[in-house]
Design a protein around this motif. Sequence first.
Motif, PDB file in Angstrom:
ATOM      1  N   LEU A 117       0.806  -1.216   0.000  1.00  0.00           N
ATOM      2  CA  LEU A 117       0.000   0.000   0.000  1.00  0.00           C
ATOM      3  C   LEU A 117       0.840   1.267   0.000  1.00  0.00           C
ATOM      4  O   LEU A 117       0.371   2.332  -0.424  1.00  0.00           O
ATOM      5  CB  LEU A 117      -0.942   0.001   1.207  1.00  0.00           C
ATOM      6  CG  LEU A 117      -1.892  -1.208   1.318  1.00  0.00           C
ATOM      7  CD1 LEU A 117      -2.763  -1.082   2.555  1.00  0.00           C
ATOM      8  CD2 LEU A 117      -2.754  -1.344   0.071  1.00  0.00           C
ATOM      9  N   ASP A 118       2.073   1.180   0.459  1.00  0.00           N
ATOM     10  CA  ASP A 118       2.943   2.364   0.524  1.00  0.00           C
ATOM     11  C   ASP A 118       4.060   2.317  -0.517  1.00  0.00           C
ATOM     12  O   ASP A 118       5.012   3.096  -0.447  1.00  0.00           O
ATOM     13  CB  ASP A 118       3.566   2.479   1.926  1.00  0.00           C
ATOM     14  CG  ASP A 118       2.507   2.640   3.014  1.00  0.00           C
ATOM     15  OD1 ASP A 118       1.535   3.381   2.775  1.00  0.00           O
ATOM     16  OD2 ASP A 118       2.651   1.991   4.075  1.00  0.00           O
ATOM     17  N   THR A 136      -8.289  -2.441  -5.194  1.00  0.00           N
ATOM     18  CA  THR A 136      -7.976  -1.682  -3.982  1.00  0.00           C
ATOM     19  C   THR A 136      -8.771  -2.095  -2.747  1.00  0.00           C
ATOM     20  O   THR A 136      -8.172  -2.338  -1.682  1.00  0.00           O
ATOM     21  CB  THR A 136      -8.128  -0.179  -4.241  1.00  0.00           C
ATOM     22  OG1 THR A 136      -7.109   0.230  -5.172  1.00  0.00           O
ATOM     23  CG2 THR A 136      -7.952   0.617  -2.960  1.00  0.00           C
ATOM     24  N   PRO A 137     -10.089  -2.190  -2.797  1.00  0.00           N
ATOM     25  CA  PRO A 137     -10.833  -2.554  -1.572  1.00  0.00           C
ATOM     26  C   PRO A 137     -10.390  -3.904  -0.999  1.00  0.00           C
ATOM     27  O   PRO A 137     -10.153  -4.024   0.211  1.00  0.00           O
ATOM     28  CB  PRO A 137     -12.292  -2.595  -2.038  1.00  0.00           C
ATOM     29  CG  PRO A 137     -12.334  -1.692  -3.228  1.00  0.00           C
ATOM     30  CD  PRO A 137     -11.021  -1.902  -3.916  1.00  0.00           C
ATOM     31  N   ALA A 139      -7.544  -5.481  -1.657  1.00  0.00           N
ATOM     32  CA  ALA A 139      -6.125  -5.413  -1.292  1.00  0.00           C
ATOM     33  C   ALA A 139      -5.937  -4.772   0.068  1.00  0.00           C
ATOM     34  O   ALA A 139      -5.120  -5.236   0.880  1.00  0.00           O
ATOM     35  CB  ALA A 139      -5.353  -4.635  -2.356  1.00  0.00           C
ATOM     36  N   GLU A 140      -6.671  -3.730   0.350  1.00  0.00           N
ATOM     37  CA  GLU A 140      -6.564  -3.057   1.646  1.00  0.00           C
ATOM     38  C   GLU A 140      -7.022  -3.971   2.771  1.00  0.00           C
ATOM     39  O   GLU A 140      -6.404  -4.023   3.838  1.00  0.00           O
ATOM     40  CB  GLU A 140      -7.387  -1.769   1.634  1.00  0.00           C
ATOM     41  CG  GLU A 140      -6.783  -0.677   0.750  1.00  0.00           C
ATOM     42  CD  GLU A 140      -7.637   0.577   0.722  1.00  0.00           C
ATOM     43  OE1 GLU A 140      -8.831   0.486   1.120  1.00  0.00           O
ATOM     44  OE2 GLU A 140      -7.132   1.635   0.290  1.00  0.00           O
ATOM     45  N   ALA A 141      -8.101  -4.710   2.532  1.00  0.00           N
ATOM     46  CA  ALA A 141      -8.615  -5.613   3.561  1.00  0.00           C
ATOM     47  C   ALA A 141      -7.625  -6.739   3.858  1.00  0.00           C
ATOM     48  O   ALA A 141      -7.401  -7.101   5.018  1.00  0.00           O
ATOM     49  CB  ALA A 141      -9.962  -6.192   3.123  1.00  0.00           C
ATOM     50  N   ALA A 143      -4.256  -6.759   3.045  1.00  0.00           N
ATOM     51  CA  ALA A 143      -2.947  -6.241   3.456  1.00  0.00           C
ATOM     52  C   ALA A 143      -2.901  -5.870   4.931  1.00  0.00           C
ATOM     53  O   ALA A 143      -1.841  -5.949   5.567  1.00  0.00           O
ATOM     54  CB  ALA A 143      -2.574  -5.031   2.602  1.00  0.00           C
ATOM     55  N   THR A 144      -4.018  -5.470   5.479  1.00  0.00           N
ATOM     56  CA  THR A 144      -4.057  -5.039   6.882  1.00  0.00           C
ATOM     57  C   THR A 144      -4.437  -6.159   7.843  1.00  0.00           C
ATOM     58  O   THR A 144      -4.588  -5.920   9.041  1.00  0.00           O
ATOM     59  CB  THR A 144      -5.049  -3.871   7.046  1.00  0.00           C
ATOM     60  OG1 THR A 144      -6.342  -4.263   6.550  1.00  0.00           O
ATOM     61  CG2 THR A 144      -4.570  -2.644   6.281  1.00  0.00           C
ATOM     62  N   ARG A 153      -1.249 -13.792   2.762  1.00  0.00           N
ATOM     63  CA  ARG A 153      -1.929 -12.631   2.192  1.00  0.00           C
ATOM     64  C   ARG A 153      -1.785 -12.613   0.672  1.00  0.00           C
ATOM     65  O   ARG A 153      -2.741 -12.299  -0.049  1.00  0.00           O
ATOM     66  CB  ARG A 153      -1.370 -11.337   2.799  1.00  0.00           C
ATOM     67  CG  ARG A 153      -1.791 -11.103   4.241  1.00  0.00           C
ATOM     68  CD  ARG A 153      -1.463  -9.689   4.703  1.00  0.00           C
ATOM     69  NE  ARG A 153      -0.024  -9.498   4.888  1.00  0.00           N
ATOM     70  CZ  ARG A 153       0.611  -9.714   6.031  1.00  0.00           C
ATOM     71  NH1 ARG A 153      -0.067 -10.122   7.102  1.00  0.00           N
ATOM     72  NH2 ARG A 153       1.913  -9.505   6.126  1.00  0.00           N
TER      73      ARG A 153
END
Length: 213
Positions: A117-118, A136-137, A139-141, A143-144, A153
């Motif tokens: 993400l960074d 994105t949605p 991936a964010e879920a 990745a975190t 992951r």
Amino acid sequence: MMDFPEKLLNGYHIFMKSRFTHERERYKQLAYEGQKPETMVIACCDSRAAPETVFDTDPGEIFVMRNVANLVPPFHPDKEYHATSAALEFAVQSLKVKNIVVLGHARCGGIRNALDLDGAPLSTVDFIGKWMGLLTPAAEAVATNTLMTSGERQTALERISIRYSINNLRTFPWIKRREDQGKLALHGAWFDIATGELWIMDRRTGDFIRAEE
């Protein structure tokens, strides 16, 4: 002028002396009668996961579309250029394929990019970042999720992306119509480069089940 890659030229010579010689009539038939593949495969650009190799196919057997991370964007007609959508249109409307397979694979660089993400873009225009933004949605879920290892992951998002692409296939009206008519089936599969394992997505549950050797 840069010389043509010697490895490719040598490979071509081997091809002409072996496979083409043995299958000359098949190639001639394909040239004059055209292609009639029953299956389209949407695969990743990754050089380690070529569908023709994984499925050991002959010339003319599968119609292949490859892009970063084997993604299918939603149906979105506009004045822009849509390579994946154009390939789908030709495969379904002209070739009348009976199957579309979304083939993902392990250790996908595009998926790794989405999970970072960074991460810094590879260029100022960030084509890859924008393309992987389709995920994105999810991936964010993923990745975190601190309860999973980085490898878990990675695999999770690789498989989620396959389901995502299959759902997006159904946003194309002519794909959805042919599927509803029983003329087209949508499939998902995931290939492990390290082990050679192929995992098939259950079309009812979305679970991935290892194919028996």
